[in-house]
Design an enzyme around this catalytic site. Structure first.
Site, short mmCIF file in Angstrom:
data_model
loop_
_atom_site.label_atom_id
_atom_site.label_comp_id
_atom_site.label_asym_id
_atom_site.label_seq_id
_atom_site.Cartn_x
_atom_site.Cartn_y
_atom_site.Cartn_z
N TYR A 24 -2.27 0.10 9.70
CA TYR A 24 -2.36 -0.63 8.42
C TYR A 24 -1.07 -0.48 7.62
CZ TYR A 24 -3.86 -1.68 3.65
OH TYR A 24 -3.95 -2.19 2.38
N THR A 74 0.82 -1.21 0.00
CA THR A 74 0.00 0.00 0.00
C THR A 74 0.84 1.25 0.00
OG1 THR A 74 -1.59 1.28 1.33
CG2 THR A 74 -0.09 -0.14 2.52
#
Length: 259
Positions: free
Chosen positions: A63, A39
Site C-alpha cells: 500500500y 499516506t
C-alpha cells in the site's frame, strides 16, 4: 486474507495505470491542479516521531509503495506537463461526517476504531489487540488519528494553495505542496478502546495477542508545515469527538451503505 505476490503486483500496476490515465485526462482538458490522498505508510520504519515530511521514504508495505509511486508520477507530471500537485500524507483517518451523512464502510474492515465499535455492538468477535510489550506507556501501539472532516478541509486548502496566483512565479507550472495530516497527538490501542467504551457505555470485548510483524510502536505526525503554509488547524482533534461521530454513523448503519 493472504495477499500473494501476484495480487500485490497487479494492485501496484493498476495504481500506476489509473494515475497515468487521470494525469493524461488532466493534461488533455487543461486541469492545472491535482491533489493526491497519500499516506504516512510511505515513510520508513526508522523515521522518528513526530514524523516530518522530509523523513526518509521507504515504504514497508504494498500500500505504501503504491502511494510512493503515485507521488513520484505526479512529480514527473509537474516537470513535464506543468501539472501542479498537492500530496497529502494522511496518518490514521478516522471518524465520520458530524452531520451523519457519511461514514466508514470497508469490506473487509481493517481499521481499529470501526472494529472496536463493531465489537462493542456485538457485531463481531472480541477485538484482538496485537502486542502489549511495545515501548509505550501502556505497551500497545500509538497512532495519530485525524478526523475525515479535517482531511476534507486540508484538500480544499491544498487546491487553493496550488492556484497559480498563490504560487511563486517560478512554481506556477509544476508547483507542489507536500503536507502531513495529523493532530500531532498519539493515542494507544487501549486508549482507543477506552474512548469507544465511554461512548458506548460498556467495555469493548477484546483479547490480547502477540505482536504482528511490521507494526511500529509509535507513528505520530508533525503537521507544522501545513499549519505554517495554509493555516490548517484540526477542528475535531479530540479522540472522543472522532469516536463519537464514528460510533453514531456505524450504530445507525449496521449494513454500511448497503442499508
Amino acid at each position: 486474507m493472504r495477499i500473494d505476490g501476484l495480487s500485490i503486483n497487479l494492485a501496484t500496476l493498476r495504481a500506476q495505470w489509473d494515475l497515468r490515465e487521470a494525469v493524461a485526462a488532466c493534461v488533455r482538458h487543461g486541469v492545472r491542479r491535482f491533489v493526491l490522498s497519500s499516506t504516512a505508510a510511505v515513510y520508513g520504519s526508522a523515521a522518528a516521531s513526530p514524523i516530518v515530511e522530509d523523513a526518509p521514504i521507504d515504504p514497508g508495505s504494498p500500500y505504501g509503495d503504491s502511494k510512493d509511486m503515485l507521488e513520484r508520477a505526479l512529480h514527473w507530471a509537474g516537470r513535464i506537463h506543468g501539472l501542479n500537485s498537492g500530496v497529502l500524507r494522511y496518518f490514521n483517518a478516522a471518524g465520520a461526517d458530524p452531520a451523519g451523512r457519511l461514514g466508514e464502510d470497508h469490506d473487509p474492515e481493517t481499521h481499529l476504531i470501526p472494529l472496536a465499535i463493531d465489537a462493542v455492538l456485538g457485531r463481531r468477535p472480541p477485538l484482538r489487540v496485537f502486542g502489549t510489550d511495545y515501548p509505550t506507556p501502556d505497551g500497545t501501539c500509538v497512532r495519530d488519528y485525524v478526523h475525515v472532516a479535517d482531511l476534507a478541509e486540508a484538500h480544499l486548502l491544498a487546491l487553493d494553495q496550488l492556484s497559480p496566483d498563490r504560487l511563486p512565479p517560478d512554481q506556477r507550472d509544476g508547483g507542489r505542496v507536500t503536507w502531513n495530516l495529523g493532530t500531532e497527538t498519539g493515542h494507544s490501542v487501549l486508549e482507543v478502546l477506552q474512548a469507544v467504551a465511554q461512548v458506548a457505555g460498556r467495555a469493548v470485548p477484546h483479547e490480547l495477542a502477540p505482536r504482528r510483524p511490521g507494526d511500529q510502536p509509535v507513528l505520530v505526525a508533525s503537521a507544522r508545515r501545513i499549519r505554517a503554509e495554509a493555516g490548517w488547524q484540526p477542528r475535531h482533534a479530540a479522540l472522543a469527538d472522532i469516536v463519537r461521530t464514528a460510533f453514531a454513523w456505524r450504530e445507525a448503519h449496521p449494513d454500511g451503505y448497503g442499508d
